[in-house]
Structures are given as structure tokens and as C-alpha cells.
Design a protein around this motif. Sequence first.
Motif, short mmCIF file in Angstrom:
data_model
loop_
_atom_site.label_atom_id
_atom_site.label_comp_id
_atom_site.label_asym_id
_atom_site.label_seq_id
_atom_site.Cartn_x
_atom_site.Cartn_y
_atom_site.Cartn_z
N CYS A 311 0.86 -1.20 0.00
CA CYS A 311 0.00 0.00 0.00
C CYS A 311 0.89 1.25 0.00
CB CYS A 311 -0.86 0.07 1.26
SG CYS A 311 -1.85 -1.38 1.56
N GLY A 312 0.33 2.34 -0.48
CA GLY A 312 0.98 3.65 -0.35
C GLY A 312 2.38 3.68 -0.96
N SER A 314 4.96 2.06 -0.13
CA SER A 314 5.53 0.72 -0.32
C SER A 314 5.10 0.14 -1.66
CB SER A 314 5.08 -0.21 0.82
OG SER A 314 5.52 0.28 2.05
N ILE A 357 5.40 -5.83 0.79
CA ILE A 357 6.30 -4.73 1.21
C ILE A 357 5.54 -3.86 2.21
CG2 ILE A 357 7.81 -2.87 0.41
CD1 ILE A 357 7.34 -3.96 -2.46
N SER A 360 5.85 -0.70 8.21
CA SER A 360 5.41 -1.01 9.58
C SER A 360 5.31 -2.51 9.83
CB SER A 360 4.04 -0.39 9.83
OG SER A 360 3.10 -0.96 8.94
N THR A 363 0.34 -3.21 8.26
CA THR A 363 -0.76 -2.72 7.44
C THR A 363 -1.80 -3.83 7.23
OG1 THR A 363 0.69 -1.14 6.41
CG2 THR A 363 -1.31 -1.65 5.21
N VAL A 409 5.25 10.85 9.31
CA VAL A 409 4.18 10.04 8.71
C VAL A 409 4.45 9.80 7.22
CG1 VAL A 409 1.73 10.13 8.06
CG2 VAL A 409 2.41 10.50 10.42
N SER A 411 6.53 8.64 4.37
CA SER A 411 7.66 7.71 4.33
C SER A 411 8.77 8.19 3.39
CB SER A 411 7.13 6.36 3.84
OG SER A 411 8.14 5.40 3.88
N GLN A 418 13.51 0.05 0.84
CA GLN A 418 12.71 -1.00 0.19
C GLN A 418 13.18 -1.20 -1.25
OE1 GLN A 418 8.91 0.89 0.68
NE2 GLN A 418 8.46 -0.12 2.63
N GLU A 499 0.42 14.43 0.62
CA GLU A 499 0.35 14.03 2.03
C GLU A 499 0.65 15.19 2.98
OE1 GLU A 499 1.75 9.51 2.80
OE2 GLU A 499 3.27 10.75 1.86
N ALA A 613 -2.25 8.54 9.11
CA ALA A 613 -1.58 7.84 10.21
C ALA A 613 -0.49 6.99 9.57
CB ALA A 613 -2.54 6.95 10.96
N VAL A 616 -1.44 1.73 9.25
CA VAL A 616 -2.87 1.61 8.99
C VAL A 616 -3.32 0.19 9.32
CG1 VAL A 616 -4.71 1.98 7.31
CG2 VAL A 616 -2.70 3.43 7.28
C1 G6P Z 1 0.16 4.71 5.38
C2 G6P Z 1 1.36 5.61 5.51
C3 G6P Z 1 2.20 5.55 4.26
C4 G6P Z 1 2.59 4.11 3.96
C5 G6P Z 1 1.37 3.19 3.88
C6 G6P Z 1 1.78 1.73 3.85
O1 G6P Z 1 -0.70 5.21 4.43
O2 G6P Z 1 0.94 6.94 5.77
O3 G6P Z 1 3.36 6.32 4.43
O4 G6P Z 1 3.28 4.06 2.76
O5 G6P Z 1 0.56 3.37 5.05
O6 G6P Z 1 2.38 1.42 5.07
P1 G6P Z 1 3.41 0.24 5.30
O7 G6P Z 1 3.77 0.31 6.74
O8 G6P Z 1 2.65 -1.03 4.97
O9 G6P Z 1 4.55 0.44 4.40
#
Ligand code: G6P
Length: 619
Positions: A311-312, A314, A357, A360, A363, A409, A411, A418, A499, A613, A616
Amino acid sequence: MCGIVGYIGKRKAYPILIKGLHRLEYRGYDSAGVALINEQGQLNIYKAKGKVAELETFAADKDTSGTIGIAHTRWATHGEPNTVNAHPHYSESERLAIIHNGIIENYAVLKAGLQQEGYTFKSETDTEVLVQLIEYTQMDKHVDLKTAVQLALQQVVGAYAIAVLDKEHPDTLIAARKGSPLVVGIGEDEYFLASDATPIVEYTDQVIYIEDEEVVVLTVNSQLSIFNYQLSTINGVDKTPQIKRLELSLSQLEKGGYPHFMLKEIFEQPRTLTDSMRGRVNVRQDNIALSGFIDNKERFLNAKRIIITACGTSWHAGLIAMYAIEEFAQIPVEVEYSSEFRYRKPVINKDDVVIAISQSGETADTLAAIQLAKSKGAFIFSICNVIGASIPRVSDSGCYTHVGPEIGVASTKAFTAQVTALTMLALCIGREKGTMSEDKYLAVVRELGRIPDKISRVLEQDARIADFAKTFTYAQNFIYLGRGYNYPVAMEGALKLKEISYIHAEGYPAAEMKHGPIALISQEMPVVVVAPRCGTYEKVVSNIQEIKARKGKVIAVVTEGDEIVRKIADYVIEVPESEECLTPLLTVIPLQLLAYHIAVVKGCDVDQPRNLAKSVTVE
Ligand code: G6P
């Protein structure tokens, strides 16, 4: 999302909880609250809308005594961010207080049942339903709090990490998890509880990661017991806790002289990439050793397809990996948003390799996506930053990025790590399969070793980027363009800008511009073009000409010494020459800095942008 923290011991709980909330604020900052049992056995709850600082102001003249307490920082899901919906929540009799990170999916059914029993609800949250259910179970079944929590959670569908206080038992703190993270820190005659280890690190390096479907009971007289509550006997099984040593230092959680964590993390990248490659890239021996690959070579070599899910930011790293894996290993790659992948009944085969990927490692959508793929027999390899998080724990193998805690927040350093890890993986597969030439392999390995220094050179342009960033605070929209390996960089640059500066921005493959976005170009429209001298460079130069012909403002990221683009672009940022597959590690740096400086000039809260956040943990 949402951060939870708890304390039981001999010290005053309130300052520990507040400090912990500040550390967890990256997980959400819509409201904050704390519950404490004082010496008289009163259970006090204080809550405030907004950030933890608002809670501190509110609680300044209140009774914050007590050596047991729980606290919460919220990212709203059920109910708007106001004081009533803020955690902790009381039960009906105000005997219990709860904090919760996650979502109770069947809360409406449970709520209706409780209302029939005469329970009333003050908030719109799913969390209040849970604390009422626990109290109802306690009274109805005449059981102790632990058993009531176990029985209540057996009825709950959803994801959660919770902590519960009972004023009738001021010597006990109970917590449980399923799907949301929970760590217990073990001090001397005291325990700490948190969503991650950051609120714990300054007190102890001894931690226990609570597993799904476990409830942990912590008492004042230093007893810790863990039970699995889904087993047939309600007491579950008392498990021997596995104590782990934390590899986290306090200095990693501080700004180190920078005005924001984001800027600190951008500037850390030469070091964090060196850390990511340490022990893996051996430039002297011209070799990459990735243990997660070496131990599972056959799975990669036999893979007919690789599916990347994330997600995002990643997900953008995953898109770059698609170019590298297809170029070097010649295995077809699909890159999926985890949220779409898990719900669209994907065809997954036993010989597929799925790469997850996640910075955190928590996710929710990515975790669910790999659980689905695993159930179909695919091999799961994860690239994560947070050690011991849920995603690496359910994966078959993986590679940690080792960049330390990322607190901003938006990344930044996690993204470059990554991309580095995925490039190393692509090189390992390509060499082993014999699908890439040895010359190319050696050239990329050697260049990887030079990347940290080259990033330092890009960072030297920070002051100049800060200077021209001021010009663009007027903008309502931005377009970002790139091709090949740098198309995902364009999307990542656009994501960074929206963002943290709340300016609408879109990233496009440069050649797609003429199929729509070109209609938006006017002298008001800033267009960031990622145009290093490689691959389709000439074509991107033509795209820049097309923008200038329509009076757009061009900010170009180019290779050092590029005189062609310098003559036509309004602003030019140079990056050192590199192997094409590694250019994203250089071209993304100015885009991070540009977004940062625009947001700062606009007065935005860079480290904690509205509505976002970092982690997520809800769908
Ligand atoms: C949120 C964060 C993003 C991040 C995404 C995926 O939206 O604000 O910065 O890219 O989650 O998070 P992850 O921890 O799975 O890389």
C-alpha cells in the motif's frame, strides 16, 4: 492506527503514559485520553480532541495520581473525532475503562443485544460496545475480569489490541490482541504495554510480543500470565512467555537537531542505505548475499510469476521492483494494491512467489493479502522495517530493511531501503537464473556501494530546493512525470506533496500526458519531470518541450551536466549519473525535499499531516 499504552508498577503512571502517547502519536492524532486508578480506588478518565498536548492542557489541574493506567491516541474510524468518541471509554457502571486499536466489525449486532439488556451508549464508537460487553459478561456469568474479556472476545469479529482497567481490581491490568500489535515491556516490579516498543525503550529492553488471540494479565506483584482465549477451555493455555531483547535506542526516536522527523529521515538516507546493505552487499567480493533468498532459492527459481502486494509508498517501491525483476530475472511480475488484491478473488498458484512490502509490517490490507496467498500455497517473502511485526511473522521468509524507526508520517528512508532490498533480490534471482549478464550484475553491485555517497551529493542541494520551493506555495495542483524506473518515482513525489502540503498532485507516465493531463497545463501549473539521462531520456525531453509550449512551469530532475534540459526547464535539480535501475534512489531525494519545503513554507504540520496515520491497521 491508534496508539495504546499502559503502565502498572510503583511509579506515577501519568507521565509515563503521556510520554508514551507522544511516541505513538504517529499512529493517529484525532484525540487523546488517559484512564488512571488513584489511591482511593477512583477510576478517572480525561480526554481531549486533537493532539496529546491538548490532553496535557486539559488534565493539568486534574487528579493524575495513580500507579496504574491506560492511554490512547486516536485515528478515527467509528464516529467523528471529538471528546465523546475519544478513548478510554467507561462501561455502563463506570467500573471498567477500555482503550482499543482496531475495528470491531460486528459491533452493531452486539450493541443491539446490549441495548435490549438496558445498556446505554454515549459515543458512536465500536469500542464502547466492547467494554459494555465485557461488563455485561462479568455480571451475567459471575466471572472475573480475565474470563469476561476472554468470553467477550470470543464473540467479537474484527481486529483489535485492547487494554482494560477494573477499579474493583486496581492491582491488575489486562490486555489482548488479534490483528493489531501489542508489546509488553518488563521492568523491575513494573510492566509497560504499548502498540510498539517506542514508549517502552527508555525503561527496559526486555519485551514480549503478544500473539493473536492471546490475553495477557499483568499484576502489581509482578505476575505476568498469557493465555490463548480461542481454545476450547475458556482459560485457554497458560503459555511460557518468550522474552526478547529490544534492538532500539532512544536516540533513534529523537529529532537530533532537525526541525522535523521527516527532514531528519531524509538526511539519514546515506547512512540508512549503508545499514540496509551491510552484510549483504560485498563490493570487494562483487557479491550480494541475501539470506532470505539463499535459504529459499528454489522457490524463486521455480516461480512462474511474482506478485508484489503493498500500500501507499511501499506500493511505489513494488512498482520499481517490477522493472528490476522483469529486467534481471525475467519472471513476470504483477504489482497489486493489497486492498484490491485481497477482495478480487485473485488466481494464486502454489508456485507463485508473493512479495509483501510494508514499512510497519502491520498494514491490515497487506497482512490479509498475504494470509490469503499463503492459504493458497504461495510462498510469502516480506520486505519490512519493523522487526517482529505481524507481516514478517506470518511470512515464509523475508528481508528487513534496518533503517531504524521512521517517525515522520510521510515515508522517506523506508522507501529508498525497500527499493534497495528489492533490487538486491532482483539481482540475486537474475544471477542465479543466469538471466542477466555477469557484467551487468557486477556493474549494479558496485554502483549500489556508491549510492550512499551519491545521495549525500543530492542532499547538498537542499538549500537551493528550499529557496525555489517558496515559489510554488500558490499552487493548487502539481503534475509529476517520469518514465520507466522513474515513473513510480513521479507517483511517489506526487504522494509526498499531497500528504504533507495538501496540494493536489498526480504522478503520470510521461508519455501518457498527451492522453489527458496535457489539457491541464497552463502557466499556473507546475510540472515536475523526472528525467535522468537513461532509457527514454530523449522522449522525456520532448515531453518537457510540450509542457513549455503550453507555458507550464517545469522543475526537472536531471543527470549532472545535462545542458539540454537546463536550457528549457525553469528549475533544474541535478543528481549524479548512475545505473538506470538505481536512479530512483537518487531522483526521489529532491522530490522528498521539495514536498518538505513547500509544506514548511505553507505552515503545514509536516510530521503529522491531517487525517493520516503512519500505520494503517484497519481495512
Ligand atoms: C500509510 C502511511 C504511508 C505508507 C502506507 C503503507 O498510508 O501513511 O506512508 O506508505 O501506510 O504502510 P506500510 O507500513 O505497509 O509500508
